[in-house]
Design a protein around this motif. Structure first.
Motif, mmCIF file in Angstrom:
data_model
loop_
_atom_site.group_PDB
_atom_site.id
_atom_site.type_symbol
_atom_site.label_atom_id
_atom_site.label_comp_id
_atom_site.label_asym_id
_atom_site.label_seq_id
_atom_site.Cartn_x
_atom_site.Cartn_y
_atom_site.Cartn_z
ATOM 1 N N SER A 1 29.481 73.379 60.385
ATOM 2 C CA SER A 1 29.128 74.730 60.850
ATOM 3 C C SER A 1 28.530 74.717 62.139
ATOM 4 O O SER A 1 27.554 73.908 61.944
ATOM 5 C CB SER A 1 28.623 75.663 59.777
ATOM 6 O OG SER A 1 29.313 75.847 58.638
ATOM 7 N N ARG A 2 29.154 74.980 63.160
ATOM 8 C CA ARG A 2 28.280 74.945 64.320
ATOM 9 C C ARG A 2 27.139 75.554 64.350
ATOM 10 O O ARG A 2 27.116 76.796 63.932
ATOM 11 C CB ARG A 2 29.191 75.166 65.444
ATOM 12 C CG ARG A 2 30.493 74.192 65.691
ATOM 13 C CD ARG A 2 29.813 73.140 66.710
ATOM 14 N NE ARG A 2 31.132 72.206 66.536
ATOM 15 C CZ ARG A 2 30.877 70.907 66.785
ATOM 16 N NH1 ARG A 2 29.776 70.481 66.650
ATOM 17 N NH2 ARG A 2 31.855 70.114 66.948
ATOM 18 N N LEU A 3 26.046 75.441 64.931
ATOM 19 C CA LEU A 3 24.685 76.034 64.880
ATOM 20 C C LEU A 3 24.468 76.327 66.550
ATOM 21 O O LEU A 3 25.280 75.663 67.335
ATOM 22 C CB LEU A 3 23.715 75.472 64.419
ATOM 23 C CG LEU A 3 23.948 75.099 62.997
ATOM 24 C CD1 LEU A 3 22.736 74.024 62.297
ATOM 25 C CD2 LEU A 3 23.978 76.262 62.095
ATOM 26 N N PHE A 4 23.702 76.876 66.757
ATOM 27 C CA PHE A 4 23.031 77.200 68.054
ATOM 28 C C PHE A 4 22.429 75.985 68.752
ATOM 29 O O PHE A 4 22.148 75.003 68.090
ATOM 30 C CB PHE A 4 21.777 78.114 68.237
ATOM 31 C CG PHE A 4 22.421 79.628 68.053
ATOM 32 C CD1 PHE A 4 23.084 80.269 68.773
ATOM 33 C CD2 PHE A 4 22.025 80.104 66.704
ATOM 34 C CE1 PHE A 4 23.390 81.709 68.426
ATOM 35 C CE2 PHE A 4 22.315 81.372 66.582
ATOM 36 C CZ PHE A 4 23.148 82.270 67.273
ATOM 37 N N GLY A 5 23.104 75.760 70.242
ATOM 38 C CA GLY A 5 22.714 74.480 70.924
ATOM 39 C C GLY A 5 23.659 73.487 70.462
ATOM 40 O O GLY A 5 25.030 73.801 70.160
ATOM 41 N N ASN A 6 23.363 72.137 70.297
ATOM 42 C CA ASN A 6 24.496 71.358 69.921
ATOM 43 C C ASN A 6 24.344 70.692 68.483
ATOM 44 O O ASN A 6 25.011 69.752 68.243
ATOM 45 C CB ASN A 6 24.288 70.123 71.016
ATOM 46 C CG ASN A 6 23.130 69.332 70.961
ATOM 47 O OD1 ASN A 6 22.087 69.821 70.344
ATOM 48 N ND2 ASN A 6 22.844 68.355 71.532
ATOM 49 N N LYS A 7 23.571 71.418 67.638
ATOM 50 C CA LYS A 7 23.735 70.905 66.247
ATOM 51 C C LYS A 7 24.560 71.509 65.439
ATOM 52 O O LYS A 7 25.361 72.461 65.751
ATOM 53 C CB LYS A 7 22.162 71.572 65.685
ATOM 54 C CG LYS A 7 20.982 71.288 66.485
ATOM 55 C CD LYS A 7 20.517 69.785 66.194
ATOM 56 C CE LYS A 7 19.364 69.552 66.750
ATOM 57 N NZ LYS A 7 18.785 68.053 66.535
ATOM 58 N N THR A 8 24.968 70.720 64.388
ATOM 59 C CA THR A 8 25.836 71.132 63.519
ATOM 60 C C THR A 8 25.354 70.931 61.969
ATOM 61 O O THR A 8 24.665 70.016 61.705
ATOM 62 C CB THR A 8 27.317 70.035 63.501
ATOM 63 O OG1 THR A 8 27.538 70.241 64.997
ATOM 64 C CG2 THR A 8 28.188 70.460 62.235
ATOM 65 N N ARG A 9 25.567 72.037 61.104
ATOM 66 C CA ARG A 9 25.212 71.971 59.686
ATOM 67 C C ARG A 9 26.316 71.256 58.892
ATOM 68 O O ARG A 9 27.584 71.810 58.797
ATOM 69 C CB ARG A 9 24.846 73.079 59.099
ATOM 70 C CG ARG A 9 24.495 72.966 57.629
ATOM 71 C CD ARG A 9 24.223 74.433 57.057
ATOM 72 N NE ARG A 9 24.892 75.549 57.709
ATOM 73 C CZ ARG A 9 24.307 76.561 58.143
ATOM 74 N NH1 ARG A 9 23.065 76.925 58.150
ATOM 75 N NH2 ARG A 9 24.967 77.747 58.827
ATOM 76 N N VAL A 10 26.079 70.086 58.542
ATOM 77 C CA VAL A 10 27.093 69.561 57.649
ATOM 78 C C VAL A 10 26.794 69.651 56.086
ATOM 79 O O VAL A 10 25.646 69.398 55.652
ATOM 80 C CB VAL A 10 26.942 68.052 57.916
ATOM 81 C CG1 VAL A 10 28.194 67.042 57.160
ATOM 82 C CG2 VAL A 10 27.395 67.677 59.584
ATOM 83 N N THR A 11 27.835 70.372 55.343
ATOM 84 C CA THR A 11 27.510 70.195 53.682
ATOM 85 C C THR A 11 28.344 69.566 52.913
ATOM 86 O O THR A 11 29.469 69.408 53.298
ATOM 87 C CB THR A 11 27.805 71.880 53.455
ATOM 88 O OG1 THR A 11 26.997 72.651 54.345
ATOM 89 C CG2 THR A 11 27.749 72.279 52.051
ATOM 90 N N PHE A 12 27.677 68.964 52.291
ATOM 91 C CA PHE A 12 28.240 67.644 51.321
ATOM 92 C C PHE A 12 28.378 68.376 50.033
ATOM 93 O O PHE A 12 27.563 68.955 49.494
ATOM 94 C CB PHE A 12 27.357 66.615 51.359
ATOM 95 C CG PHE A 12 27.031 65.909 52.638
ATOM 96 C CD1 PHE A 12 28.172 64.628 53.023
ATOM 97 C CD2 PHE A 12 26.339 66.099 53.306
ATOM 98 C CE1 PHE A 12 27.775 64.265 54.135
ATOM 99 C CE2 PHE A 12 25.667 65.498 54.501
ATOM 100 C CZ PHE A 12 26.674 64.595 55.075
ATOM 101 N N CYS A 13 29.691 68.168 49.539
ATOM 102 C CA CYS A 13 29.902 68.900 48.189
ATOM 103 C C CYS A 13 30.741 67.876 47.086
ATOM 104 O O CYS A 13 31.682 67.303 47.659
ATOM 105 C CB CYS A 13 30.963 69.990 48.433
ATOM 106 S SG CYS A 13 31.291 71.276 47.014
ATOM 107 N N LEU A 14 30.319 68.052 46.214
ATOM 108 C CA LEU A 14 31.037 67.040 44.956
ATOM 109 C C LEU A 14 31.057 68.378 43.818
ATOM 110 O O LEU A 14 30.233 69.096 43.384
ATOM 111 C CB LEU A 14 30.086 66.063 44.525
ATOM 112 C CG LEU A 14 29.827 64.835 45.299
ATOM 113 C CD1 LEU A 14 28.938 63.867 44.643
ATOM 114 C CD2 LEU A 14 31.283 64.283 45.522
#
Length: 85
Positions: A5-18
């Protein structure tokens, strides 16, 4: 599974799922983004029957793996052990 998921600025939220129970016990995602430190990003059970943890990352190329409580190392089924953000 990995969700970005793109966040403000150049950051990305990465969600790991199992899935819950595969593998049994506590599982952490460890990698170059957290100095391979077990327990720092432990997956948490959700109501939908999965376990997830989210990490905010800057653009780059990261190596990662899942580490289960019994010392079992796992790769992600889709991404293997590499992540590009």
């Amino acid at each position: 599974m990995i969700k970005r998921s793109r966040l403000f600025g150049n950051k990305t939220r990465v969600t790991f799922c199992l899935p819950v129970g595969e593998p049994a016990g506590a599982v952490s995602v460890v990698g170059t983004f957290n100095d391979w430190e077990p327990g720092r990003h432990e997956l948490v059970p959700r109501r939908d029957g999965t376990r997830t943890v989210s990490v905010t990352l800057s653009p780059g190329h990261y190596s990662f793996r899942y580490l289960a409580s019994d010392g079992i190392w796992l790769d992600d089924d889709q991404a293997g052990s590499e992540l590009r953000v």
